[in-house]
Motif scaffolding. Structure first.
Motif, short mmCIF file in Angstrom:
data_model
loop_
_atom_site.label_atom_id
_atom_site.label_comp_id
_atom_site.label_asym_id
_atom_site.label_seq_id
_atom_site.Cartn_x
_atom_site.Cartn_y
_atom_site.Cartn_z
N GLU A 146 0.82 -1.21 0.00
CA GLU A 146 0.00 0.00 0.00
C GLU A 146 0.86 1.26 0.00
O GLU A 146 0.49 2.27 -0.58
CB GLU A 146 -0.92 0.01 1.21
N ALA A 147 2.02 1.21 0.66
CA ALA A 147 2.88 2.38 0.81
C ALA A 147 3.74 2.66 -0.42
O ALA A 147 4.21 3.78 -0.61
CB ALA A 147 3.78 2.21 2.02
N CYS A 148 3.95 1.68 -1.27
CA CYS A 148 4.86 1.83 -2.40
C CYS A 148 4.27 2.75 -3.47
O CYS A 148 3.25 2.43 -4.09
CB CYS A 148 5.19 0.47 -3.01
N PRO A 149 4.93 3.89 -3.76
CA PRO A 149 4.40 4.84 -4.74
C PRO A 149 4.57 4.40 -6.20
O PRO A 149 3.94 4.97 -7.08
CB PRO A 149 5.21 6.10 -4.45
N VAL A 150 5.41 3.40 -6.45
CA VAL A 150 5.64 2.96 -7.83
C VAL A 150 5.14 1.54 -8.08
O VAL A 150 5.46 0.94 -9.11
CB VAL A 150 7.14 3.09 -8.21
N VAL A 190 12.43 2.46 -6.53
CA VAL A 190 13.17 3.72 -6.66
C VAL A 190 13.90 4.10 -5.37
O VAL A 190 14.33 5.22 -5.19
CB VAL A 190 12.23 4.87 -7.11
N ASP A 191 14.04 3.15 -4.47
CA ASP A 191 14.79 3.33 -3.22
C ASP A 191 14.28 4.46 -2.33
O ASP A 191 15.07 5.14 -1.67
CB ASP A 191 16.28 3.55 -3.51
N CYS A 192 12.98 4.66 -2.31
CA CYS A 192 12.44 5.76 -1.51
C CYS A 192 12.32 5.40 -0.03
O CYS A 192 12.30 6.27 0.83
CB CYS A 192 11.09 6.20 -2.05
N GLY A 193 12.19 4.09 0.28
CA GLY A 193 12.11 3.66 1.67
C GLY A 193 10.72 3.74 2.29
O GLY A 193 10.56 3.46 3.47
#
Length: 56
Positions: free
Chosen positions: A17-21, A39-42
């Motif tokens: 759910e948290a993953c923007p990509v 994309v390594d956003c964490g």
């Protein structure tokens, strides 16, 4: 370097759910991260209650 989900995963789905990509999908037995999309956003690691997601 993409994040990875370890065997500490409890398959709660919060990371997905948290993953923007949309790099996280259901695997067997837990979720998996597509390194090509990550994309390594964490964002996923920040949501994981079992600390199963590591940089990797």
């Amino acid at each position: 370097m993409a994040y990875q989900i370890t065997d500490k995963c409890v398959a709660c789905g919060l990371c997905k759910e948290a993953c923007p990509v949309e790099a996280i999908s259901e695997g067997d037995p837990c979720f998996v991260i597509d390194a090509g999309k990550c994309v390594d956003c964490g964002a996923c690691a920040g949501e994981c209650p079992s600390e199963a997601i590591v940089a990797g």
